[in-house]
Design a protein around this motif. Structure first.
Motif, PDB file in Angstrom:
ATOM      1  N   SER A 172       0.854  -1.188   0.000  1.00 48.48           N
ATOM      2  CA  SER A 172       0.000   0.000   0.000  1.00 48.48           C
ATOM      3  C   SER A 172       0.887   1.234   0.000  1.00 48.48           C
ATOM      4  N   ILE A 173       0.382   2.338  -0.527  1.00 50.25           N
ATOM      5  CA  ILE A 173       1.117   3.599  -0.548  1.00 50.25           C
ATOM      6  C   ILE A 173       0.363   4.614   0.308  1.00 50.25           C
ATOM      7  N   ASP A 174       1.058   5.197   1.252  1.00 47.97           N
ATOM      8  CA  ASP A 174       0.576   6.266   2.132  1.00 47.97           C
ATOM      9  C   ASP A 174      -0.450   5.834   3.176  1.00 47.97           C
ATOM     10  N   THR A 175      -1.303   4.878   2.869  1.00 44.69           N
ATOM     11  CA  THR A 175      -2.277   4.392   3.839  1.00 44.69           C
ATOM     12  C   THR A 175      -2.594   2.949   3.518  1.00 44.69           C
ATOM     13  N   PHE A 176      -3.026   2.206   4.494  1.00 43.22           N
ATOM     14  CA  PHE A 176      -3.298   0.788   4.301  1.00 43.22           C
ATOM     15  C   PHE A 176      -4.490   0.586   3.383  1.00 43.22           C
ATOM     16  N   LYS A 177      -4.346  -0.328   2.476  1.00 43.01           N
ATOM     17  CA  LYS A 177      -5.449  -0.737   1.613  1.00 43.01           C
ATOM     18  C   LYS A 177      -5.463  -2.263   1.623  1.00 43.01           C
ATOM     19  N   ASP A 178      -6.587  -2.824   2.006  1.00 45.28           N
ATOM     20  CA  ASP A 178      -6.694  -4.278   2.074  1.00 45.28           C
ATOM     21  C   ASP A 178      -6.711  -4.873   0.685  1.00 45.28           C
TER      22      ASP A 178
END
Length: 181
Positions: A172-178
């Motif tokens: 993920s980039i900058d924030t978590f993405k499932d």
């Protein structure tokens, strides 16, 4: 491709070894890599026990219900441990050193396999770590994370570059993405 990228692409778990000794120069280089591994607050709390004695390897091969039997046929093992009185992050320090050592093993055209000791039990129901400590006379103040079995791979193909598909969805980039999103 960087050297680290290349070596990480070749590394795989090897459980069958040729019946030849590991050169002492290679063992020394592998240990030096482990001794240079980063440690929390530079405590250098990791400890390594090199095991070449066949009867000791046989005893250690019985330290877990599953996943350690092949150790009896390995020419050498390195037990990765840590001084619990010195380290604030013992499992992390030992894991970093063990991982770096496995990459060094691969770089030297040898094979290795991580045998996780912490949080495991022997066929007799005894904690695996207690078995290893008893066999090697390790004091209570030293924790054991794993045993690295190592040697010359029995199969030359085990040293080949592995072209595995990379799952970039785990990044993920900058924030978590499932991954499921």
């Amino acid at each position: 491709m960087s050297h680290v990228h290349f070596i990480s692409s070749k590394r795989k778990s090897i459980r069958k070894f040729a019946p030849v000794p590991v050169p002492q120069e290679a063992v020394q280089e592998i240990l030096e890599v482990g001794l240079r591994a980063p440690s929390s607050m530079s405590t250098n709390a990791t400890r390594f026990i090199v095991v070449e004695d066949k009867s000791t390897l046989e005893a250690l091969s019985k330290s877990k219900k599953m996943g350690s039997k092949f150790l009896a046929e390995a020419p050498l093992a390195i037990v990765v441990a840590v001084d619990l009185n010195k380290s604030r992050r013992p499992e992390a320090e030992a894991a970093i050193a063990a991982t770096m050592m496995q990459l060094a093993v691969t770089d030297l055209e040898l094979g290795s396999c991580w045998i996780h000791v912490a949080d495991s039990t022997s066929p007799d129901g005894e904690e695996s770590e207690a078995v290893v400590k008893r066999v090697l006379n390790i004091p209570p103040s030293i924790g054991v994370l794993c045993i690295l079995a190592l040697g010359v791979p029995a199969n030359d193909e085990d040293l080949a570059f592995r072209d595995i598909e990379i799952d970039w969805g785990r990044v993920s980039i900058d924030t978590f993405k499932d991954i499921e999103d």
